[in-house]
Enzyme design. Structure first.
Site, PDB file in Angstrom:
ATOM      1  CG  HIS A  39      -2.684  -0.764  -6.865  1.00  0.00           C
ATOM      2  ND1 HIS A  39      -3.093  -0.087  -5.753  1.00  0.00           N
ATOM      3  CD2 HIS A  39      -2.743  -2.077  -6.523  1.00  0.00           C
ATOM      4  CE1 HIS A  39      -3.386  -0.938  -4.783  1.00  0.00           C
ATOM      5  NE2 HIS A  39      -3.185  -2.159  -5.233  1.00  0.00           N
TER       6      HIS A  39
ATOM      7  CD  GLU B 244      -2.667   3.379  -5.289  1.00  0.00           C
ATOM      8  OE1 GLU B 244      -1.482   3.024  -5.052  1.00  0.00           O
ATOM      9  OE2 GLU B 244      -3.593   2.573  -5.486  1.00  0.00           O
TER      10      GLU B 244
ATOM     11  CG  ASP C 182       1.977  -2.374  -8.333  1.00  0.00           C
ATOM     12  OD1 ASP C 182       1.931  -1.962  -9.507  1.00  0.00           O
ATOM     13  OD2 ASP C 182       1.066  -3.060  -7.816  1.00  0.00           O
TER      14      ASP C 182
ATOM     15  NE  ARG D 171      -4.257  -1.403  -0.047  1.00  0.00           N
ATOM     16  CZ  ARG D 171      -4.336  -2.422  -0.896  1.00  0.00           C
ATOM     17  NH1 ARG D 171      -3.330  -2.681  -1.712  1.00  0.00           N
ATOM     18  NH2 ARG D 171      -5.415  -3.182  -0.953  1.00  0.00           N
TER      19      ARG D 171
HETATM   20  P1  NAD Z   1      -1.812 -11.326   4.744  1.00  0.00           P
HETATM   21  O1  NAD Z   1      -2.846 -10.816   5.669  1.00  0.00           O
HETATM   22  O2  NAD Z   1      -1.834 -12.768   4.355  1.00  0.00           O
HETATM   23  O3  NAD Z   1      -0.348 -10.999   5.319  1.00  0.00           O
HETATM   24  C1  NAD Z   1       0.010  -9.773   5.879  1.00  0.00           C
HETATM   25  C2  NAD Z   1       1.044 -10.054   6.946  1.00  0.00           C
HETATM   26  O4  NAD Z   1       1.492  -8.799   7.459  1.00  0.00           O
HETATM   27  C3  NAD Z   1       0.507 -10.862   8.142  1.00  0.00           C
HETATM   28  O5  NAD Z   1       1.346 -11.966   8.404  1.00  0.00           O
HETATM   29  C4  NAD Z   1       0.503  -9.857   9.283  1.00  0.00           C
HETATM   30  O6  NAD Z   1       0.753 -10.461  10.542  1.00  0.00           O
HETATM   31  C5  NAD Z   1       1.643  -8.949   8.859  1.00  0.00           C
HETATM   32  N1  NAD Z   1       1.634  -7.658   9.557  1.00  0.00           N
HETATM   33  C6  NAD Z   1       0.574  -6.965  10.058  1.00  0.00           C
HETATM   34  N2  NAD Z   1       1.012  -5.842  10.674  1.00  0.00           N
HETATM   35  C7  NAD Z   1       2.361  -5.838  10.553  1.00  0.00           C
HETATM   36  C8  NAD Z   1       3.384  -4.959  11.003  1.00  0.00           C
HETATM   37  N3  NAD Z   1       3.087  -3.863  11.730  1.00  0.00           N
HETATM   38  N4  NAD Z   1       4.668  -5.259  10.690  1.00  0.00           N
HETATM   39  C9  NAD Z   1       4.969  -6.384  10.004  1.00  0.00           C
HETATM   40  N5  NAD Z   1       4.050  -7.265   9.565  1.00  0.00           N
HETATM   41  C10 NAD Z   1       2.765  -6.997   9.837  1.00  0.00           C
HETATM   42  O7  NAD Z   1      -1.905 -10.392   3.453  1.00  0.00           O
HETATM   43  P2  NAD Z   1      -1.319 -10.687   2.003  1.00  0.00           P
HETATM   44  O8  NAD Z   1      -2.353 -11.371   1.175  1.00  0.00           O
HETATM   45  O9  NAD Z   1       0.036 -11.277   2.124  1.00  0.00           O
HETATM   46  O10 NAD Z   1      -1.225  -9.190   1.433  1.00  0.00           O
HETATM   47  C11 NAD Z   1      -0.303  -8.262   1.989  1.00  0.00           C
HETATM   48  C12 NAD Z   1      -0.658  -6.876   1.483  1.00  0.00           C
HETATM   49  O11 NAD Z   1      -0.449  -6.814   0.069  1.00  0.00           O
HETATM   50  C13 NAD Z   1      -2.151  -6.513   1.633  1.00  0.00           C
HETATM   51  O12 NAD Z   1      -2.419  -5.979   2.916  1.00  0.00           O
HETATM   52  C14 NAD Z   1      -2.364  -5.495   0.555  1.00  0.00           C
HETATM   53  O13 NAD Z   1      -2.174  -4.215   1.105  1.00  0.00           O
HETATM   54  C15 NAD Z   1      -1.258  -5.785  -0.453  1.00  0.00           C
HETATM   55  N6  NAD Z   1      -1.762  -6.209  -1.778  1.00  0.00           N
HETATM   56  C16 NAD Z   1      -1.367  -5.495  -2.872  1.00  0.00           C
HETATM   57  C17 NAD Z   1      -1.797  -5.881  -4.147  1.00  0.00           C
HETATM   58  C18 NAD Z   1      -1.358  -5.142  -5.402  1.00  0.00           C
HETATM   59  O14 NAD Z   1      -1.972  -5.335  -6.479  1.00  0.00           O
HETATM   60  N7  NAD Z   1      -0.330  -4.320  -5.362  1.00  0.00           N
HETATM   61  C19 NAD Z   1      -2.644  -6.974  -4.275  1.00  0.00           C
HETATM   62  C20 NAD Z   1      -3.012  -7.699  -3.118  1.00  0.00           C
HETATM   63  C21 NAD Z   1      -2.561  -7.304  -1.879  1.00  0.00           C
END
Ligand code: NAD
Length: 333
Positions: free
Chosen positions: A294, A262, A257, A233
């Site tokens: 994105h 954005e 990305d 994000r």
């Molecule tokens: P997920 O929930 O499976 O994993 C996120 C991880 O981050 C978890 O293990 C959680 O414990 C950890 N976390 C939470 N707070 C934290 C902190 N303060 N410090 C360190 N780690 C922390 O989510 P995911 O499916 O792996 O997705 C991760 C992120 O990717 C999403 O939150 C989303 O913002 C982003 N995303 C981006 C796109 C894109 O197109 N660019 C697409 C999907 C997801």
């Protein structure tokens, strides 16, 4: 259900209509992003369907409630753009798509790493201009590098799995460590991750704790010439701080990305306009920065899964079933 679908492009319509099969639900597709000026479009619908840059503040949620909206189906994983506490307090249910393809995002993060390292964006432009010199395109072997993953959830773990084939040392930091990552990489505290990594890749959600997790202080703790990758994000990164880091050489490569501002720019063709965002324009002007709009999630597999899970969520709400993909206040860290 009659559903107002915001921020839609042709590809969203195609995949949602395909998932809707015989047409059980009625969609009205709007190109507009949802905000307090466009919320009136939700009138006459039972539910709305939104994406990453539809900002659902308490005010917008109140307006939706007044229009009779009972259900919000997010067609994305992240939910930082929704005031979940307020939605809960006024009885609007929210679902998301927790997993549609962690491979799509992890593979894209790796794409940014490889392209930045081997300067593919510059090589592509050079040969098209008849310049076959490789001067300045020197990269480094990933093999032997240390790569730090901030967030070791679904995407971070796929990233660790992919990276295992490169012979790199993988470090991870997570507020909730898990065994699966522990088998592929080593958990360390955040400062150690910053200090020891040649590449830092962000895979955590945006929360009050992770807002500007990359700022002037964390950048100062990193190795000189570090590569930073953000496919999570935009607001995880303080953009003016990374510009200073790039100008001083402390940051050697940057792949974004996502970008904090954005919402006004990404997903739009602004090629005929003067971009007003000076920070974004400075970022894209660096030769060692790659900015994409994105698009990490944007694969056919992901779009198909997003549409199917969104429709499953709608069906569960319509049938009064348990919402297994509900976003609840317990999920807010
Ligand atoms: P997920 O929930 O499976 O994993 C996120 C991880 O981050 C978890 O293990 C959680 O414990 C950890 N976390 C939470 N707070 C934290 C902190 N303060 N410090 C360190 N780690 C922390 O989510 P995911 O499916 O792996 O997705 C991760 C992120 O990717 C999403 O939150 C989303 O913002 C982003 N995303 C981006 C796109 C894109 O197109 N660019 C697409 C999907 C997801």
């Amino acid at each position: 259900m009659k559903i107002a679908v915001f921020s839609t492009k042709q590809y969203d319509q195609k995949f949602l209509l395909a998932a809707n099969g015989a047409g059980e639900h009625e969609f009205n597709f709007f190109e507009e992003k949802l905000n307090s000026n466009t919320v009136f479009l939700a009138q006459g619908h039972d539910a709305i369907c939104c994406f990453v840059n539809d900002i659902l503040t308490a005010h917008v949620l109140d307006q939706l409630k007044a229009l009779g909206i009972k259900f919000i189906a997010l067609r994305c994983a992240g939910f930082n753009q929704v005031d979940i506490r307020h939605a809960d307090s006024i009885g609007i249910k929210v679902t998301h798509v927790p997993a549609y393809s962690p491979f799509a995002v992890a593979e894209f993060a790796l794409t940014l790493i490889l392209a930045l390292n081997r300067k593919i964006h510059r090589a592509y432009n050079r040969v098209r201009d008849g310049n076959f010199s490789i001067e300045g395109l020197q990269g480094f072997d990933l093999n032997g590098c240390t790569i730090g993953l901030v967030g070791t959830g679904k995407i971070g773990r796929v990233m660790a799995q992919i990276l295992s084939g490169f012979g790199v040392r993988v470090l991870g930091y997570d507020v909730f460590p898990n065994k699966e990552f522990g088998a592929m990489g080593k958990y360390v505290d955040l400062d150690t991750l910053f200090a020891e990594s040649n590449i830092v890749s962000l895979h955590c959600p945006l929360t009050p704790d992770t807002y500007h997790i990359i700022d002037q202080h964390s950048i100062a703790k990193m190795k000189r010439g570090v590569m930073i990758i953000n496919t999570s994000r935009g607001a995880l990164v303080d953009a003016p701080a990374v510009i200073e880091g790039l100008k001083s050489g402390q940051i050697g490569y940057l792949g974004l990305d996502v970008y904090e501002q954005e919402a006004d720019v990404f997903y739009e063709n602004l090629s005929e306009e003067i971009i007003q965002d000076d920070v974004l324009q400075r970022l894209v002007a660096f030769p060692n920065v790659l900015v994409t709009s994105h698009q990490a999630y944007f694969t056919d597999t992901a779009l198909k899964n997003i549409a199917q899970t969104t429709l499953d969520n709608v069906a569960a709400f319509a049938n009064g079933e348990e919402l297994k993909n509900a976003v609840t206040i317990e999920m807010l860290h």
